[in-house]
Design an enzyme around this catalytic site. Structure first.
Site, PDB file in Angstrom:
ATOM      1  N   HIS A 172       9.300  -0.020  -3.355  1.00 36.27           N
ATOM      2  CA  HIS A 172       9.846   0.792  -4.437  1.00 36.27           C
ATOM      3  C   HIS A 172      11.110   0.127  -4.975  1.00 36.27           C
ATOM      4  O   HIS A 172      12.031  -0.173  -4.215  1.00 36.27           O
ATOM      5  CB  HIS A 172      10.176   2.209  -3.942  1.00 36.27           C
ATOM      6  CG  HIS A 172       8.974   3.094  -3.869  1.00 36.27           C
ATOM      7  ND1 HIS A 172       9.052   4.465  -3.907  1.00 36.27           N
ATOM      8  CD2 HIS A 172       7.653   2.806  -3.778  1.00 36.27           C
ATOM      9  CE1 HIS A 172       7.842   4.987  -3.834  1.00 36.27           C
ATOM     10  NE2 HIS A 172       6.977   3.991  -3.743  1.00 36.27           N
ATOM     11  N   PRO A 184      18.410  14.243   5.848  1.00 32.62           N
ATOM     12  CA  PRO A 184      17.407  13.288   5.364  1.00 32.62           C
ATOM     13  C   PRO A 184      17.541  12.897   3.900  1.00 32.62           C
ATOM     14  O   PRO A 184      16.821  11.988   3.446  1.00 32.62           O
ATOM     15  CB  PRO A 184      16.085  14.026   5.610  1.00 32.62           C
ATOM     16  CG  PRO A 184      16.454  15.472   5.576  1.00 32.62           C
ATOM     17  CD  PRO A 184      17.823  15.555   6.182  1.00 32.62           C
ATOM     18  N   LYS A 240      18.518   7.665   5.719  1.00 31.58           N
ATOM     19  CA  LYS A 240      19.311   6.720   6.506  1.00 31.58           C
ATOM     20  C   LYS A 240      19.018   6.709   8.007  1.00 31.58           C
ATOM     21  O   LYS A 240      19.442   5.783   8.702  1.00 31.58           O
ATOM     22  CB  LYS A 240      20.810   7.023   6.316  1.00 31.58           C
ATOM     23  CG  LYS A 240      21.320   6.741   4.929  1.00 31.58           C
ATOM     24  CD  LYS A 240      21.275   5.260   4.655  1.00 31.58           C
ATOM     25  CE  LYS A 240      21.453   4.961   3.180  1.00 31.58           C
ATOM     26  NZ  LYS A 240      20.527   3.964   2.693  1.00 31.58           N
TER      27      LYS A 240
END
Length: 398
Positions: free
Chosen positions: A72, A293, A297
């Site tokens: 991505h 979340p 990380k």
């Protein structure tokens, strides 16, 4: 049983640590309390930073990731029915992220460890960590109905928040920093192609929503819900209808629905334990820190921990100097607190607090407008999301 590095936990931190040690010629034993099937199927993170991708490739664990993972090059922010794309490579000098589930990372590392590495014992429950102030820490454990002791030069706790390793750090030297958020994520897995080719983070007056994915045919989606919500409180129809409301735009974009195969609720919290080393015991991953979340990380911080630790162990092996081992906790914590900062920023930017006012809502929108209109603000987000490089400690203005 004896080894150089005793590793408690076969999550991504413990498995990658064992793999890196094997390639460096340092022996280890991994103790995992659960069975192999459980480790290979527990759903966790799915976004790998550029540095994590690079490490997996360098250790020979990246072939299936490169074949099946989804690179991505950006994310989309949505607010006020508008869409803004953050271009990672254009803002960071070429860095990107990879969508590849933690379950798949663990499968790849387990296969390599069993084929090439040292002992990996499943259903081996570490009972405690002892003598960490001496030269030979001891890890009593139970395996196949028998109790044994693993003696090692170094013990590494990769056994998560609820594991035994952190308990071996005396309370007198421990400092804990934590925050619990008044909301959680209701997440679903659905057998339907993702409705967008990149992750979508949506800020809405009704609460946050995230459009993510696990593969080209499986979508992963989340809704902000009150803390303490049970997954069974939401029907599939209610989840899809709320996702449509929070992700809606002014153009012709449409959320595609499909059969829901899994539904769960993830609490939101931040946690840091200092120090991450006591004597010959080192903490890594969730045993030492947890992030909400939103910033993706958690797994990536664990990778940073073990890369730092292996570099220090190799340095001592080659030079006899313990300097990098002595600096392990401080080096890791610089990176960890930057990740905590970013994760907190993303969380408060996109979630509607239960006691939030209209003033708070306007500040959120102002911050999103700033990211959408300022290359400097957008670059700060892109650099933090794709991750600090792993080839040097995080310092100062990096």
């Amino acid at each position: 049983m004896r080894t150089t590095v005793g590793i408690i936990g076969a999550g991504p931190a413990g498995l990658l640590l064992a793999r890196l040690l094997h390639r460096a010629g340092i022996d280890s034993v991994v103790l995992e309390s659960r069975d192999r099937a459980h480790v290979e199927h527990r759903q966790r993170a799915g976004i790998l930073e550029q540095g994590t991708v690079d490490v997996l490739r360098a250790t020979g664990a990246g072939r299936r990731m490169d074949r099946e993972g989804l690179r991505h090059d950006g994310i989309e922010l949505r607010f006020e029915r508008r869409r803004h794309r953050v271009d990672f490579p254009g803002l960071t000098g070429g860095r990107s992220v990879m969508v590849y589930a933690q379950t798949e990372v663990c499968k790849d590392l387990i296969a390599l460890q069993l084929a090439e590495g040292g002992p990996l014992l499943f259903e081996a429950e570490a009972l405690s960590v002892e003598d960490v102030d001496g030269d030979r820490p001891r890890i009593p454990f139970r395996h196949q109905g028998r109790e044994d002791v693993l003696e090692c030069a170094y013990a590494v706790g990769c056994d998560g928040f609820w594991g035994v390793s952190r308990q071996a750090v005396p309370a007198a030297v421990s400092r804990v920093f934590e925050r619990s958020y008044p909301y959680a994520w209701l997440g679903i897995l659905a057998d339907v192609a993702p409705s967008h080719d990149e992750l979508v983070y949506a800020r809405h007056d009704r609460g946050f929503a995230l459009l993510s994915m696990r593969s080209p045919s499986v979508s992963r989606l989340y809704l902000q819900v009150p803390a303490g919500t049970g997954a069974e409180e939401w029907s599939d129809e209610e989840v899809w209808a709320e996702l449509e409301r929070r992700l809606e735009t002014d153009d012709d974009w449409k959320l595609e629905r499909g059969p829901v195969t899994q539904k769960s609720v993830t609490p939101m919290r931040s946690f840091v334990h200092e120090p991450m080393r006591h004597g010959r015991l080192f903490l890594a991953g969730d045993a030492a820190h947890i992030v909400p979340p939103t910033g993706a990380k958690g797994l990536n911080l664990a990778v940073g921990d073990v890369v730092t630790l292996v570099r220090a162990l190799v340095h001592e092996k080659e030079t006899g100097s313990p300097d990098l081992l002595d600096a392990y906790s401080a080096t890791c914590l610089r990176r960890i607190w930057q990740a905590e900062r970013f994760s907190s920023d993303m969380t408060t930017l996109l979630h509607r607090a239960p006691d939030g006012t209209e003033f708070d809502a306007r500040l959120q929108l102002a911050r999103l407008e700033r990211i959408a209109s300022s290359r400097a603000a957008e670059t700060d987000l892109a650099e933090a999301y794709t991750g600090l490089p792993l080839d040097r400690p995080a310092r100062g203005r990096e």
